[in-house]
Design a protein around this motif. Structure first.
Motif, PDB file in Angstrom:
ATOM      1  N   GLY A 163      11.593  -0.442   7.791  1.00  0.00           N
ATOM      2  CA  GLY A 163      11.485   0.974   7.459  1.00  0.00           C
ATOM      3  C   GLY A 163      11.777   1.219   5.987  1.00  0.00           C
ATOM      4  O   GLY A 163      12.019   0.300   5.224  1.00  0.00           O
ATOM      5  N   GLY A 164      11.713   2.434   5.586  1.00  0.00           N
ATOM      6  CA  GLY A 164      11.965   2.789   4.195  1.00  0.00           C
ATOM      7  C   GLY A 164      10.668   2.864   3.410  1.00  0.00           C
ATOM      8  O   GLY A 164       9.601   2.430   3.867  1.00  0.00           O
ATOM      9  N   ALA A 165      10.773   3.416   2.204  1.00  0.00           N
ATOM     10  CA  ALA A 165       9.601   3.681   1.368  1.00  0.00           C
ATOM     11  C   ALA A 165       8.865   2.399   0.983  1.00  0.00           C
ATOM     12  O   ALA A 165       7.636   2.336   1.036  1.00  0.00           O
ATOM     13  CB  ALA A 165      10.011   4.453   0.124  1.00  0.00           C
ATOM     14  N   PHE A 166       9.603   1.344   0.573  1.00  0.00           N
ATOM     15  CA  PHE A 166       8.942   0.114   0.130  1.00  0.00           C
ATOM     16  C   PHE A 166       8.234  -0.567   1.299  1.00  0.00           C
ATOM     17  O   PHE A 166       7.094  -0.994   1.176  1.00  0.00           O
ATOM     18  CB  PHE A 166       9.937  -0.835  -0.538  1.00  0.00           C
ATOM     19  CG  PHE A 166       9.287  -2.032  -1.182  1.00  0.00           C
ATOM     20  CD1 PHE A 166       8.517  -1.873  -2.334  1.00  0.00           C
ATOM     21  CD2 PHE A 166       9.424  -3.298  -0.650  1.00  0.00           C
ATOM     22  CE1 PHE A 166       7.897  -2.969  -2.937  1.00  0.00           C
ATOM     23  CE2 PHE A 166       8.819  -4.395  -1.246  1.00  0.00           C
ATOM     24  CZ  PHE A 166       8.061  -4.226  -2.387  1.00  0.00           C
ATOM     25  N   ASP A 167       8.907  -0.646   2.438  1.00  0.00           N
ATOM     26  CA  ASP A 167       8.300  -1.259   3.620  1.00  0.00           C
ATOM     27  C   ASP A 167       7.034  -0.501   4.010  1.00  0.00           C
ATOM     28  O   ASP A 167       6.013  -1.111   4.322  1.00  0.00           O
ATOM     29  CB  ASP A 167       9.306  -1.274   4.778  1.00  0.00           C
ATOM     30  CG  ASP A 167       8.811  -2.077   5.969  1.00  0.00           C
ATOM     31  OD1 ASP A 167       8.348  -3.215   5.779  1.00  0.00           O
ATOM     32  OD2 ASP A 167       8.906  -1.560   7.091  1.00  0.00           O
ATOM     33  N   THR A 168       7.084   0.817   3.961  1.00  0.00           N
ATOM     34  CA  THR A 168       5.915   1.641   4.295  1.00  0.00           C
ATOM     35  C   THR A 168       4.792   1.404   3.294  1.00  0.00           C
ATOM     36  O   THR A 168       3.633   1.230   3.671  1.00  0.00           O
ATOM     37  CB  THR A 168       6.298   3.129   4.336  1.00  0.00           C
ATOM     38  OG1 THR A 168       7.317   3.301   5.330  1.00  0.00           O
ATOM     39  CG2 THR A 168       5.111   4.001   4.662  1.00  0.00           C
ATOM     40  N   ALA A 169       5.132   1.362   2.002  1.00  0.00           N
ATOM     41  CA  ALA A 169       4.123   1.161   0.963  1.00  0.00           C
ATOM     42  C   ALA A 169       3.466  -0.215   1.080  1.00  0.00           C
ATOM     43  O   ALA A 169       2.275  -0.363   0.793  1.00  0.00           O
ATOM     44  CB  ALA A 169       4.749   1.323  -0.421  1.00  0.00           C
ATOM     45  N   MET A 170       4.212  -1.207   1.525  1.00  0.00           N
ATOM     46  CA  MET A 170       3.707  -2.573   1.625  1.00  0.00           C
ATOM     47  C   MET A 170       2.989  -2.848   2.945  1.00  0.00           C
ATOM     48  O   MET A 170       2.386  -3.903   3.098  1.00  0.00           O
ATOM     49  CB  MET A 170       4.854  -3.572   1.463  1.00  0.00           C
ATOM     50  CG  MET A 170       5.463  -3.602   0.073  1.00  0.00           C
ATOM     51  SD  MET A 170       4.322  -4.222  -1.188  1.00  0.00           S
ATOM     52  CE  MET A 170       4.225  -5.943  -0.724  1.00  0.00           C
ATOM     53  N   LYS A 171       3.026  -1.918   3.869  1.00  0.00           N
ATOM     54  CA  LYS A 171       2.399  -2.135   5.174  1.00  0.00           C
ATOM     55  C   LYS A 171       0.922  -2.460   4.975  1.00  0.00           C
ATOM     56  O   LYS A 171       0.192  -1.749   4.314  1.00  0.00           O
ATOM     57  CB  LYS A 171       2.550  -0.904   6.053  1.00  0.00           C
ATOM     58  CG  LYS A 171       2.046  -1.113   7.459  1.00  0.00           C
ATOM     59  CD  LYS A 171       2.357   0.107   8.317  1.00  0.00           C
ATOM     60  CE  LYS A 171       1.830  -0.064   9.711  1.00  0.00           C
ATOM     61  NZ  LYS A 171       2.684  -0.855  10.559  1.00  0.00           N
TER      62      LYS A 171
END
Length: 137
Positions: A66-74
């Motif tokens: 979760g979190g912004a970086f995890d979302t951006a890297m999905k």
């Protein structure tokens, strides 16, 4: 080792892995990175890790936290990084001894470098070579 003057790197590649612990093991054992810090969540997943090679470093963590970086890297594809090493052939031998997938054996390049290329367990490409670009200006 090339560039161990203690300066803080200003560019740090950051990667997410489905199995960050396996990635850390491969990067340290096969590719000679030094483990500077590894932080785990209560579930045992790697929330943040820092590994050094010379005066450079990579940060990594576990996918799916979760979190912004995890979302951006999905859905992001594999990444690639070039790492300067002093002895390409010795570095390559170490990687081979630890079962790394070698994509290009040590090769002399037209621009004066000697490089080899490997793929990590999750598809990221790591090039290791003697070419050390310099920032002038």
């Amino acid at each position: 080792m090339a560039g161990t003057d203690g300066a803080r790197p200003t560019i740090v590649p950051t990667l997410l892995y489905a199995d960050a612990k396996a990635a850390i093991r491969q990067l340290t054992e096969a590719f000679g990175f030094r483990d500077l810090a590894v932080y785990e969540g209560e579930d045992g997943a790697v929330t943040h890790a820092e590994l050094a090679q010379g005066n450079g470093m990579v940060m990594l963590g576990s996918k799916g936290r979760g979190g912004a970086f995890d979302t951006a890297m999905k859905g992001a594809g594999p990444a690639a990084a070039y790492i300067v090493v002093d002895d390409v052939d010795a570095h390559h031998r170490r990687a081979v001894e630890h079962g790394a997938e070698i994509l290009m054996p040590p090769t002399d390049q037209d621009y004066g470098s000697r490089d080899y290329m490997a793929r990590d367990l999750e598809g990221n490409i790591w090039s290791f070579g003697t070419y050390a670009p310099e920032i002038k200006g």
